[in-house]
Scaffold this motif. Sequence first.
Motif, PDB file in Angstrom:
ATOM      1  N   LEU A   1      -8.812  12.823   0.340  1.00 33.95           N
ATOM      2  CA  LEU A   1      -9.830  12.143  -0.470  1.00 33.95           C
ATOM      3  C   LEU A   1     -10.193  10.760   0.042  1.00 33.95           C
ATOM      4  O   LEU A   1     -11.034  10.080  -0.552  1.00 33.95           O
ATOM      5  N   GLY A   2      -9.569  10.334   1.110  1.00 39.79           N
ATOM      6  CA  GLY A   2      -9.860   9.008   1.655  1.00 39.79           C
ATOM      7  C   GLY A   2      -8.650   8.457   2.375  1.00 39.79           C
ATOM      8  O   GLY A   2      -7.652   9.159   2.594  1.00 39.79           O
ATOM      9  N   HIS A   3      -8.728   7.188   2.756  1.00 42.88           N
ATOM     10  CA  HIS A   3      -7.606   6.543   3.431  1.00 42.88           C
ATOM     11  C   HIS A   3      -6.380   6.595   2.514  1.00 42.88           C
ATOM     12  O   HIS A   3      -6.421   6.166   1.369  1.00 42.88           O
ATOM     13  N   ALA A   4      -5.280   7.121   3.024  1.00 42.64           N
ATOM     14  CA  ALA A   4      -4.098   7.353   2.193  1.00 42.64           C
ATOM     15  C   ALA A   4      -2.865   6.780   2.873  1.00 42.64           C
ATOM     16  O   ALA A   4      -2.220   7.452   3.679  1.00 42.64           O
TER      17      ALA A   4
ATOM     18  N   GLN B   1      -8.178   6.396  -4.301  1.00 39.13           N
ATOM     19  CA  GLN B   1      -7.837   7.562  -5.123  1.00 39.13           C
ATOM     20  C   GLN B   1      -7.233   7.161  -6.469  1.00 39.13           C
ATOM     21  O   GLN B   1      -6.909   8.018  -7.296  1.00 39.13           O
ATOM     22  N   VAL B   2      -7.074   5.847  -6.694  1.00 40.28           N
ATOM     23  CA  VAL B   2      -6.386   5.348  -7.887  1.00 40.28           C
ATOM     24  C   VAL B   2      -7.346   4.515  -8.728  1.00 40.28           C
ATOM     25  O   VAL B   2      -8.064   3.651  -8.200  1.00 40.28           O
ATOM     26  N   TRP B   3      -7.341   4.770 -10.048  1.00 38.84           N
ATOM     27  CA  TRP B   3      -8.107   3.924 -10.983  1.00 38.84           C
ATOM     28  C   TRP B   3      -7.144   2.990 -11.706  1.00 38.84           C
ATOM     29  O   TRP B   3      -6.367   3.418 -12.550  1.00 38.84           O
TER      30      TRP B   3
ATOM     31  N   LEU C   1       1.094   5.442  -1.082  1.00 39.53           N
ATOM     32  CA  LEU C   1       0.340   6.286  -1.999  1.00 39.53           C
ATOM     33  C   LEU C   1       0.814   7.737  -1.913  1.00 39.53           C
ATOM     34  O   LEU C   1       1.007   8.396  -2.939  1.00 39.53           O
ATOM     35  N   LEU C   2       1.017   8.246  -0.711  1.00 38.34           N
ATOM     36  CA  LEU C   2       1.406   9.645  -0.554  1.00 38.34           C
ATOM     37  C   LEU C   2       2.792   9.913  -1.145  1.00 38.34           C
ATOM     38  O   LEU C   2       3.019  10.934  -1.790  1.00 38.34           O
TER      39      LEU C   2
ATOM     40  N   ALA D   1       0.273  15.883  -2.376  1.00 35.58           N
ATOM     41  CA  ALA D   1       0.176  14.714  -1.498  1.00 35.58           C
ATOM     42  C   ALA D   1      -0.833  14.971  -0.381  1.00 35.58           C
ATOM     43  O   ALA D   1      -1.636  14.083  -0.036  1.00 35.58           O
ATOM     44  N   ARG D   2      -0.831  16.164   0.183  1.00 33.83           N
ATOM     45  CA  ARG D   2      -1.809  16.501   1.226  1.00 33.83           C
ATOM     46  C   ARG D   2      -3.236  16.480   0.660  1.00 33.83           C
ATOM     47  O   ARG D   2      -4.172  16.032   1.323  1.00 33.83           O
TER      48      ARG D   2
END
Length: 666
Positions: free
Chosen positions: A42-45, A117-119, A49-50, A36-37
Amino acid sequence: MTDPKPPAALDLPALFETIDALTESGKLRRLAGAFARFVATLGHAPPPLLLACLLLSELEGRGHSCLVLADMAGDPSPQLGWLDGEWAALRAAATRAGSALPRNVNGWRVALQGCEQVWPVGDLDFNQPLVLDGERLYLRRYWRDESTVAASVQSRALAEHAVDTAAVRGWLDRLFHHPVREGGPDWQKIACAAALRGQLAVITGGPGTGKTYTVARLLALLFATAGEGVQGVPGVQNLRVALAAPTGKAAARLKQSIDAALDELAGKLGADLPLRELAGRMGGARTLHSLLGARPDTRSFVHNAGNPLEVDVLIVDEASMVHLEMMAALLAALPPHARLILLGDKDQLASVEAGAVLGDLCAQAESGNYDAATCDYVLAATGETIPAAFRERDGGPLAQRIVMLRQSRRFGGPIGRLALAVNRGDADAARDVLTGDSERKLRWIEGARPSDVLALAVQGRPGAGTGYRDYLELVRAGPGADYERWVRDVLHRFEQFRLLCAVREGEWGVGGLNEAIEAKLEGAKLIRRRGEWYVGRPVMVTRNDYPTGVYNGDIGLTLPDPQRPDSLRVWFPDGEAVRSVLATRLRNVETAFAMTVHKSQGSEFLHTAMVLPPQANAVLARELVYTGITRAREFFTLVSPNAAVLAQAIAERTQRASGLRQALGT
């Protein structure tokens, strides 16, 4: 045009404080929080998402290949049951961090698909680490593996070979001459005919249903019909057959069983088929890692889609142990024309790593679902009629490639009845079988104490052997003139009894019991410990070790080096022979008087004792109990300090999150 609104500031340290607290309390793996960290870098989280990443990583460690969004909507589902009340703490921490968690599936989908961070499948792919496919969130590599398996299985299920049914019928009538019990069809004969028809065959069944007996006859049928009307298969002289299994022990057992069955068939078929000569060209059975050419310190293999295996028929035993990543690698490396034959018990424990491929493939195996074309083909090729209960007008392509063997010719009696009761989820029937066994094949030690386990390990139980004393007395007697024969005898005696544990840690787990058993055996003067290594120490390899040629799951015994008596070697069974490695060269091993039920798959013991812990936990489920019971050939002992735990375990079913069933239509 106005600039996009910047993301709101988030108080992520507060969220990670809660995650860290759960980690310290043992509710989460450290790897889950670390992942999660990593995603947060990798960007705005946002917190949704975490937390999704946290749970996804945690589920991967528990064998799931994805996170189903519905499991996070509202109160968590049983898949997240280990969190208990901690889910509320995570929700509160997410809100304090600046973002309340969604309350339904659509809310989760919207929250995740907007993250960089998600496709989301179908959108532009920037090689993000996470994949959102419908209502499932994946780590990218598991989504890729699942897609590979689904596409390959579908392609192979659709492939059809023309078969000379008259020729096949003639050979099958010669290969199968045993009477069928209970008046049902001969499912073994049907399995052979079904496998001949396509590029994929799955043969599943419980202990004693004759999976290797069947596949030996299938091999004879393939040899007999090569060049006789079966398209896509080379002539008999050039037919390349490979045997494989997930572990070295399972591979050795597969080879031994098939060799014995083919040798018996060769005597019956005579000059009509040079079966011994043809079987001799197969070579030995190999582990899947060895077959594919594992490379040290990497997840890749020598054989892949660009460098496929040189085989025409591949038989894989104990397929329930094959995890998703390995199955994807295997299917990618298999030539398009080759036949893949998977053998396994769909009701056993799934692999330790993520995925339950055989279970997903065989989800509908009980009901058959054979279409009219398959029923007509089976009748013409075998003379067997598939009962109406197993027919389905619109049965899908995969169902036509799966045959479940339903009659056990060996695994009957009390042990078989106990296994069936557990598999049905009938705890009352299981208790009745355990307590009402007049044949003394079963024993249930209720309210057990650790001393009961130690007595069982050292002395065995009346009528079922002497536990570990038997092999250790042979070790103490020494080798005599024929050292290798003595080693084989010691290994054979050691394999007669085994303690299986449901858990690894604690007084009732593998770690605690191995230490206690060593002390008890030393007190009985059956072993003499001189540090870590000592004569008689059984060890299990815990990691593939390519330089020494030993693999994860291999079990060996520590004995004196015949050339240098002051040195110790660990001896492993190698088919009918044995092989050894200097003890000092083995770095990744653990003592194996007690082993987990998971690690026992692919093995059988004359007397198996299974130890349950005092309290139920997430590991205990019906499949684990069933697998432990079915490791016993003749005698089974259940050891439980708390009788209620057995009923609780039987009531629980292992359900691994996966998109494979949906992709395959099972």
